[in-house]
Design an enzyme around this catalytic site. Sequence first.
Site, PDB file in Angstrom:
ATOM      1  N   THR A   1     -51.621  84.308 -17.833  1.00  0.00           N
ATOM      2  CA  THR A   1     -51.292  84.159 -17.015  1.00  0.00           C
ATOM      3  C   THR A   1     -49.955  83.531 -16.413  1.00  0.00           C
ATOM      4  OG1 THR A   1     -53.597  84.404 -15.991  1.00  0.00           O
ATOM      5  CG2 THR A   1     -51.755  84.212 -14.322  1.00  0.00           C
TER       6      THR A   1
ATOM      7  N   HIS B   1     -52.508  93.288 -16.719  1.00  0.00           N
ATOM      8  CA  HIS B   1     -53.915  92.634 -16.350  1.00  0.00           C
ATOM      9  C   HIS B   1     -54.597  92.948 -17.501  1.00  0.00           C
ATOM     10  CE1 HIS B   1     -57.211  92.324 -14.093  1.00  0.00           C
ATOM     11  NE2 HIS B   1     -58.563  92.917 -14.844  1.00  0.00           N
TER      12      HIS B   1
END
Length: 139
Positions: A93, A117
């Site tokens: 991330t 995402h």
Amino acid sequence: MAIEKTLSILKPDAVKNNITGKINSYIESSGLKIIAQKMMLLTKKQAELFYEIHKDRPFFGELVEFMTSGSVIVQVLVGENAVSKYRQIMGATNPKQADKGTIRGDFADDISENRVHGSDSLENARKEIAFFFAECELV
């Protein structure tokens, strides 16, 4: 190995920086297939609902603002172990911790604008796909 579907979102920073084709190349090179794709501009309400799991986190407002700041591309990917495979392709991330050769490692600089995402579980993949796509759009 299980054939799965997962959701991918190419975030506003990826669209703005014109790297969506490069990201799609990473996806397809991994053996995943894009079976549905559309560009859209998320409303504030859509972004709040989609990221509702984060509503009590300090970054929620910034996330909603970012996700509504420009066009996104939502995609459904299919392939063997698609959820975990796409998470590997995306990288960590935080792009500073992402390996080179991953989308975030190669194209992102900042945790708040990390380009993509991906669903984090098969259950969430089903929910997230249904949020953006009707069953008849998955061909």
